[in-house]
Design an enzyme around this catalytic site. Structure first.
Site, PDB file in Angstrom:
ATOM      1  N   ASP A 134       0.787  -1.296  -0.219  1.00 20.10           N
ATOM      2  CA  ASP A 134       0.036   0.003   0.000  1.00 20.10           C
ATOM      3  C   ASP A 134       0.998   1.363  -0.265  1.00 20.10           C
ATOM      4  O   ASP A 134       1.860   1.197  -0.563  1.00 20.10           O
ATOM      5  CB  ASP A 134      -0.856  -0.154   1.328  1.00 20.10           C
ATOM      6  CG  ASP A 134      -2.363   0.599   1.013  1.00 20.10           C
ATOM      7  OD1 ASP A 134      -2.495   1.729   0.795  1.00 20.10           O
ATOM      8  OD2 ASP A 134      -3.219  -0.224   1.053  1.00 20.10           O
ATOM      9  N   HIS A 167      -3.689   5.982   3.148  1.00 17.71           N
ATOM     10  CA  HIS A 167      -4.602   4.882   2.906  1.00 17.71           C
ATOM     11  C   HIS A 167      -4.052   3.680   3.549  1.00 17.71           C
ATOM     12  O   HIS A 167      -4.753   2.737   4.046  1.00 17.71           O
ATOM     13  CB  HIS A 167      -4.590   4.839   1.166  1.00 17.71           C
ATOM     14  CG  HIS A 167      -5.415   3.607   0.834  1.00 17.71           C
ATOM     15  ND1 HIS A 167      -5.021   2.330   0.689  1.00 17.71           N
ATOM     16  CD2 HIS A 167      -6.642   3.764   0.330  1.00 17.71           C
ATOM     17  CE1 HIS A 167      -5.997   1.520   0.172  1.00 17.71           C
ATOM     18  NE2 HIS A 167      -7.089   2.120   0.038  1.00 17.71           N
ATOM     19  N   ASN A 258     -14.026  -0.098  -7.393  1.00 16.48           N
ATOM     20  CA  ASN A 258     -15.144   0.734  -6.965  1.00 16.48           C
ATOM     21  C   ASN A 258     -15.901   1.204  -8.223  1.00 16.48           C
ATOM     22  O   ASN A 258     -16.353   2.481  -8.268  1.00 16.48           O
ATOM     23  CB  ASN A 258     -14.323   1.795  -6.311  1.00 16.48           C
ATOM     24  CG  ASN A 258     -13.665   1.264  -5.113  1.00 16.48           C
ATOM     25  OD1 ASN A 258     -14.143   0.007  -4.522  1.00 16.48           O
ATOM     26  ND2 ASN A 258     -12.821   2.156  -4.636  1.00 16.48           N
ATOM     27  N   SER A 321     -11.366  -1.466  -1.058  1.00 13.00           N
ATOM     28  CA  SER A 321     -10.032  -1.375  -0.168  1.00 13.00           C
ATOM     29  C   SER A 321     -10.438  -1.479   1.459  1.00 13.00           C
ATOM     30  O   SER A 321      -9.831  -2.454   2.035  1.00 13.00           O
ATOM     31  CB  SER A 321      -9.453  -0.068  -0.144  1.00 13.00           C
ATOM     32  OG  SER A 321      -8.551   0.022  -1.333  1.00 13.00           O
TER      33      SER A 321
END
Length: 384
Positions: A134, A167, A258, A321
């Protein structure tokens, strides 16, 4: 063949050998691991003897891949054009949408929804190693002090994997936060998170950095890899490394994307070797933004999830996520009690113990949201 001579001629044509900002790069996957090793050894010999810095060339031994600028790889392709697969080093993005700042949520709603607190008397995920590929992590966050371990920074080599986006810290919080007094608790509060920084401050990464990240996770003994990101194009190099990690027994959990698609999901979640995760909302319905359909294996809470953020704060985010991190934490709870379970067995257990979601027109009767307690109880009986 004199591989050293080949590499010398290549380096002469591209000297000085430096990685240039924004330079187009390619991934070369060798069909023959022996040829790959010969080329790497020859290149290392040439660069050492010539005192040349070859930081523009990366290697991934697990998948026999070499990543380098196009000006270098074009010459290499000409020499070995029948012995390798070549692809552009494409951009990948994280799978989340920021929301509002939040306060320490205690036990977040998603963690409660999947029945994780009821499972903590059986397992807290003690010492299960999770690689989170990430944006890095906030090492100073009070809720993550007990969970974080040294990882790797593939964006700024040599530096710790500090999070400059948020994130990765958010994902890590949902998986393993452990601050019951004033902060929040994640799904597996005693698991071990190893941050692998492949994404920059803008939430973008190259396929090659993800490939290198998976390689690092396998070599470092990770039991789970959390991949809360996606791309819409197929990558042979990514499939190769995912397959090898899967064959090594590593469980890979990936976000479906998404885009609200009904029959498609992002890569790498589309690969059968991963556990593909869609997102649900507080009403236990598929979140409108979540991809869905036959390629999604399980669903988990992903709408308006509050978790850890930069500078010791908290933030609300939505996306597949967020759903993916709930699943990674859930798997850690089982692996702490039943180490060595195969990825295929874990995927089947997740699907078998999931709870049917509330149907929308775009949902299937087989779609289910994870139930951590049922999964753990059933998994404890497994011998797979």
């Amino acid at each position: 063949m004199n591989y050293t001579r080949v590499m010398q001629s290549l380096l002469m044509d591209v000297h000085p050998v430096r990685r240039l900002q924004g330079e187009e790069r390619r991934i070369l996957t060798f069909h023959d691991p022996g040829l790959f090793q010969n080329c790497v050894q020859a290149l290392n010999m040439v660069t050492q003897s010539a005192s040349v810095t070859a930081d523009m060339v990366d290697y991934v031994s697990l998948s026999s891949s070499m990543i380098a600028p196009a000006r270098f790889t074009q010459l290499l392709e000409a020499e070995f054009k029948h012995d390798m697969t070549v692809e552009e080093d494409e951009v990948v993005r994280i799978s989340a949408v920021p929301g509002n700042m939040g306060s320490g949520p205690g036990i977040p709603w998603g963690v409660k929804e999947i029945k994780a607190p009821q499972a903590w008397s059986i397992s807290t995920g003690h010492r299960v190693k999770i690689g989170v590929i990430d944006t890095g992590v906030d090492f100073s966050h009070p809720d993550l002090q007990q969970s974080l371990h040294r990882g790797i920074n593939l964006v700024h080599r040599g530096l710790p994997p500090f999070d400059d986006n948020g994130h990765g810290t958010h994902i890590s919080g949902t998986i393993a936060a452990a601050n019951s007094t004033r902060g929040m608790i994640g799904v597996a509060p005693r698991s071990a998170v190893f941050p692998v920084k492949a994404f920059d401050a803008n939430g973008s990464a190259y396929v090659s950095d993800i490939v290198a990240g998976i390689d690092w996770c396998v070599r470092s003994g990770m039991e789970i890899i959390n991949m809360s990101f996606g791309m819409q194009t197929r990558s042979r190099a990514l499939l190769d490394i995912v397959s090898k990690a899967y064959q090594s027994g590593v469980v890979i959990v990936a976000s479906s994307g998404n885009d609200g698609k009904r029959r498609s999901v992002d890569y790498p979640a589309r690969y059968s070797q991963t556990i593909s995760v869609g997102a649900t909302d507080r009403k236990r319905k598929i979140a409108p933004f979540s991809n869905r359909g036959q390629y999604v294996d399980v669903y988990a809470p992903g709408d308006k999830i509050v978790s850890a953020w930069l500078h010791g704060k908290y933030h609300e985010m939505s996306g597949t996520s967020m759903a993916t991190s709930h699943v990674s934490g859930t798997i850690a709870l089982l692996l702490a009690q039943k180490p060595g379970l195969k990825p295929a067995v874990i995927k089947t257990l997740l699907q078998k113990t999931s709870v049917p979601i509330r149907l929308r027109r775009t949902a299937s009767l087989t779609d289910g949201e994870i139930n951590t307690l049922k999964f753990l109880r059933e998994g404890m009986k497994s011998s797979g």
